[in-house]
Each structure stands twice: as structure tokens, then as C-alpha cells.
Design an enzyme around this catalytic site. Structure first.
Site, PDB file in Angstrom:
ATOM      1  N   GLU A 118       0.819  -1.207   0.000  1.00  0.00           N
ATOM      2  CA  GLU A 118       0.000   0.000   0.000  1.00  0.00           C
ATOM      3  C   GLU A 118       0.858   1.264   0.000  1.00  0.00           C
ATOM      4  O   GLU A 118       0.525   2.243  -0.672  1.00  0.00           O
ATOM      5  CB  GLU A 118      -0.948  -0.002   1.202  1.00  0.00           C
ATOM      6  CG  GLU A 118      -2.104  -0.983   1.083  1.00  0.00           C
ATOM      7  CD  GLU A 118      -3.044  -0.663  -0.082  1.00  0.00           C
ATOM      8  OE1 GLU A 118      -3.100   0.507  -0.506  1.00  0.00           O
ATOM      9  OE2 GLU A 118      -3.717  -1.591  -0.562  1.00  0.00           O
ATOM     10  N   TYR A 154      -6.675   6.557   4.303  1.00  0.00           N
ATOM     11  CA  TYR A 154      -6.869   5.519   3.287  1.00  0.00           C
ATOM     12  C   TYR A 154      -6.027   4.280   3.590  1.00  0.00           C
ATOM     13  O   TYR A 154      -6.533   3.154   3.567  1.00  0.00           O
ATOM     14  CB  TYR A 154      -6.509   6.026   1.884  1.00  0.00           C
ATOM     15  CG  TYR A 154      -6.317   4.855   0.939  1.00  0.00           C
ATOM     16  CD1 TYR A 154      -7.414   4.168   0.448  1.00  0.00           C
ATOM     17  CD2 TYR A 154      -5.040   4.377   0.627  1.00  0.00           C
ATOM     18  CE1 TYR A 154      -7.255   3.040  -0.357  1.00  0.00           C
ATOM     19  CE2 TYR A 154      -4.869   3.262  -0.162  1.00  0.00           C
ATOM     20  CZ  TYR A 154      -5.980   2.597  -0.657  1.00  0.00           C
ATOM     21  OH  TYR A 154      -5.822   1.470  -1.425  1.00  0.00           O
ATOM     22  N   ASP A 212      -9.461   4.081  -3.071  1.00  0.00           N
ATOM     23  CA  ASP A 212      -8.332   4.532  -3.882  1.00  0.00           C
ATOM     24  C   ASP A 212      -8.865   5.093  -5.195  1.00  0.00           C
ATOM     25  O   ASP A 212     -10.075   5.251  -5.385  1.00  0.00           O
ATOM     26  CB  ASP A 212      -7.342   3.389  -4.107  1.00  0.00           C
ATOM     27  CG  ASP A 212      -7.908   2.274  -4.995  1.00  0.00           C
ATOM     28  OD1 ASP A 212      -9.112   2.311  -5.330  1.00  0.00           O
ATOM     29  OD2 ASP A 212      -7.136   1.367  -5.364  1.00  0.00           O
ATOM     30  N   CYS A 246     -17.795  -2.070 -20.166  1.00  0.00           N
ATOM     31  CA  CYS A 246     -19.030  -2.114 -19.385  1.00  0.00           C
ATOM     32  C   CYS A 246     -19.796  -3.429 -19.557  1.00  0.00           C
ATOM     33  O   CYS A 246     -20.468  -3.892 -18.631  1.00  0.00           O
ATOM     34  CB  CYS A 246     -19.930  -0.943 -19.748  1.00  0.00           C
ATOM     35  SG  CYS A 246     -19.213   0.670 -19.336  1.00  0.00           S
ATOM     36  N   CYS A 286     -25.545   0.662 -13.168  1.00  0.00           N
ATOM     37  CA  CYS A 286     -24.660   1.819 -13.326  1.00  0.00           C
ATOM     38  C   CYS A 286     -25.387   2.994 -13.981  1.00  0.00           C
ATOM     39  O   CYS A 286     -25.817   2.913 -15.140  1.00  0.00           O
ATOM     40  CB  CYS A 286     -23.438   1.430 -14.152  1.00  0.00           C
ATOM     41  SG  CYS A 286     -22.248   2.780 -14.346  1.00  0.00           S
ATOM     42  N   THR A 296       5.420  16.490  -8.686  1.00  0.00           N
ATOM     43  CA  THR A 296       3.980  16.592  -8.460  1.00  0.00           C
ATOM     44  C   THR A 296       3.477  18.020  -8.631  1.00  0.00           C
ATOM     45  O   THR A 296       2.422  18.255  -9.210  1.00  0.00           O
ATOM     46  CB  THR A 296       3.624  16.105  -7.044  1.00  0.00           C
ATOM     47  OG1 THR A 296       4.184  14.811  -6.843  1.00  0.00           O
ATOM     48  CG2 THR A 296       2.115  16.027  -6.872  1.00  0.00           C
TER      49      THR A 296
END
Length: 366
Positions: free
Chosen positions: A55, A138, A156, A215, A224, A316
Site C-alpha cells: 500500500e 486511506y 483509492d 461495461c 450503473c 507533483t
């Protein structure tokens, strides 16, 4: 506040589809789950160390990029106690190239804390996990659910996308995060919380992809809302991305025979503790002449050779552009204070961030 599609009045019956979604997800997951080096096999208990390590590594990074690093780490440090006894320098060297280096420092600090304060055993609650270095909401939820089957739903990027499409969440990110978290929790099964979370992660990674989602293969396609509207690829809604201001600087690559002049960056801040060649400040609008004035001073060195082109890198929050200068010095030249000579042949063992790898490759033609 829930969107209209997710609200019901007291007089409305509970929708069977709502109850069926968690079951449908688990049934799909049991058939199509991804094989990942950190994931326990069906019927096996998850290893909290492997879950935690993966993680942390997966933050801002892809599964494909993380795989080799994960394998190297568990081969070198098979449990959290072994990692907690390692030096930070060794951890940074092993992490080099994976990026976002504050994660490596937090990883080491967390391993030390678990080793010294918890006897090498991870806390099994979100609250206990969040008290550890480098573990936010998270990550705590992900470890609690996957490693300890606590009934919580980590969200996430993959889960965010699946949920925003399933419920057609119109609110833009990041403001929509609390609502998406609330809606994602409705997809938790009564048991197998970790598998519920991993099912949604896998669904987002393999079926409900950012572009051209498959899908027709999705176990939730009949429910959905985005699919019903034909607007799948427009979710999640996002505010326009702001690009950081370009920063400019210079990097100075000095060789002494088969050795290279390097230094370590300050422990705190961008690329903290990593190895770099000497360089100027990285500033917006900085002129080349100003950057060159920040070159290191070495005995007998009077001339720098500027390499054609520039090295570019995107962090970033800002893009960076570096002019590269090279120089050679005599065999007995001493390194300036705070710097050191390292063999070029062993650069792979140094904790070099990607931007420095680019600089060195550009300068030396590697």
C-alpha cells in the site's frame, strides 16, 4: 448529501439490486481476481507486512512499477522487524527510482515504530494504524480491511472511479470524496471486507478503466447510472488541473577518473536524504548565468563545459528544467565539504532519484 439515485424515502422498499451488489462483486472477484505478489491466495490469511508494504509503494505509482521493488524489498527484508533494523540509507537505495521519496522515509520510520513499540506486530484497528508514521486514513482503512478483515472501505483511485460512475456523482473531486466514501461503504459485504475492497480495486483496474471501460463485462453494469446515460468516461468529475510554474536550475557533473562527485540532500524536504550531483537552487525564472554561479569550487577547476540541451523532469507540483555542466579534475582533488567521490561503477547502489539519473546519463552518455 446523497445524490437522488442514492436516496430513498421511508415508504420505499429496499432495492434488491442494492443488496445484491456486494454479492455480485464478490462472485466476480472469486472468478477474476488479479494475482499480485502481495495478495494472499484464496483461503489464505493476508500478511499485514506485505499488505502495508504494498500500500505504501502503490501510492502515486502503478502496480506494474511496484512489482519488482516489492519483490526486492521482501527478499531483503522478509518482515517488518528486519526492515525496522535496516538503515535509512539502505532503504533509500533500494527505493531509488520509485519516486515520491518521502514514502521511503515514512516506510522506514513506521517499520522502526512497529518493531520497537509494538513488538513487530501491526495494530489491527484503523485507529491504531493511523497512529503510525506515514499511515493516513486511506492506508489505515486498506490495511484494516485487507489484512484484518475489519468492516471498512478504503477508497483509492480505482474505487473512486467505479463509485462515481455507478452513482453518477456530479460533484467534482476533491470535494466529492466524502460522498464517494459514503457510497462506497454501501458496497461492503457483511463479511469478507478485504475481498470487497479488493474486488472494487480490481474492477477499476481491469474493467472500469479511465478510458473505454468494458461495461459489458462489469458485474454492476445493470445498476450503473453513468452507463445508462452513456457518460461513463466523463466520471469522476474533476476540476481543471493547475500546472505548477516551471523551475530552472543547473547541475554540475564532476568526474575524477572513474569517480563522480556527489552529495546527499537534506533529510527534510523534496527528495530528502537522496544522493545528487551538486547543483543550483531550483527557481522559477532563474537565469542560466545565475544558476552557474552556484557551481562547486574545486582546486584546479576553472572551466565548465555546458552540455547541449537540457534535462527535464516533472514533479507533483512543478516541472523542472536543468542545464548540465561537466568538468574533469585531477586524481588527487579533494571533494568540497559535504560532498564525496563515488565510483561510477557503483552508482546503482546510490539512492539516486530519477531526475539525477537523467542528469548523469545526459552528462556521461550512459
Amino acid at each position: 448529501m446523497l445524490p437522488k439515485s442514492a436516496r430513498k424515502t421511508k415508504s420505499e422498499p429496499v432495492q434488491p439490486a442494492r443488496l445484491a451488489r456486494p454479492l455480485a462483486l464478490l462472485q466476480w472477484y472469486d472468478r477474476h481476481r488479479r494475482r499480485l505478489p502481495w495478495r494472499a491466495a484464496p483461503g489464505e490469511a493476508s500478511d499485514p507486512y506485505r499488505v502495508w508494504l504494498s500500500e505504501i509503494m502503490l501510492q502515486q505509482t502503478t502496480v506494474k512499477a511496484v512489482g519488482p521493488y516489492f519483490e526486492k524489498f521482501v527478499a531483503r527484508w522478509p518482515d517488518v522487524t528486519a526492515l525496522g533494523r535496516a538503515s535509512l540509507d539502505d532503504v533509500l537505495r533500494m527505493w531509488a527510482g520509485l519516486g515520491y521519496y518521502s514514502r521511503a522515509r515514512n516506510l522506514h520510520a513506521c517499520a522502526v515504530a512497529v518493531t520497537r513499540e509494538h513488538g513487530g506486530v501491526f495494530p489491527d484497528t484503523e485507529e491504531g494504524l493511523r497512529a503510525l508514521p506515514g499511515i493516513g486514513p486511506y492506508t489505515a482503512a486498506a490495511i484494516a480491511a485487507i489484512a484484518f478483515d475489519r468492516r471498512t472501505m478504503p477508497v483509492d483511485g480505482n474505487i473512486e472511479r467505479v463509485v462515481s460512475r455507478l452513482f453518477a456523482v456530479e460533484e467534482e473531486l476533491p470535494q466529492a470524496k466524502p460522498l464517494i466514501q459514503q457510497l462506497a461503504a454501501t458496497l461492503l459485504a457483511d463479511s469478507r471486507a478485504g475481498d470487497s475492497a479488493q474486488a472494487l480495486m480490481d474492477l477499476g483496474a481491469s474493467i472500469c478503466t479511465p478510458k473505454k471501460p468494458a461495461c459489458s463485462l462489469c458485474p454492476l453494469n445493470e445498476d450503473c447510472m453513468a452507463r445508462a446515460q452513456g457518460t461513463q468516461e466523463t466520471f469522476p468529475r474533476k476540476a481543471p488541473k493547475k500546472n505548477g510554474t516551471l523551475r530552472r536550475g543547473a547541475a554540475f557533473v564532476v568526474t575524477r577518473g572513474d569517480e563522480l562527485l556527489v552529495r546527499s540532500r537534506p533529510e527534510k524536504g523534496l527528495l530528502g536524504g537522496m544522493t545528487e550531483v551538486p547543483g543550483s537552487d531550483w527557481l522559477a525564472g532563474q537565469e542560466d548565468a545565475t544558476a552557474k554561479q552556484q557551481a562547486p569550487e574545486l582546486k584546479g577547476l576553472s572551466r565548465w563545459q555546458r552540455k547541449l540541451g537540457v534535462v527535464t523532469h516533472v514533479f507533483t507540483h512543478f516541472p523542472l528544467e536543468l542545464v548540465v555542466y561537466t568538468a574533469k579534475v585531477e586524481a588527487r582533488t579533494r571533494a568540497p565539504e559535504g560532498m564525496r567521490w563515488v565510483p561510477i561503477a557503483t552508482l546503482a547502489d546510490e539512492a539516486l532519484p530519477n531526475v539525477m539519473r537523467k542528469v548523469i546519463a545526459h552528462a556521461l552518455g550512459l
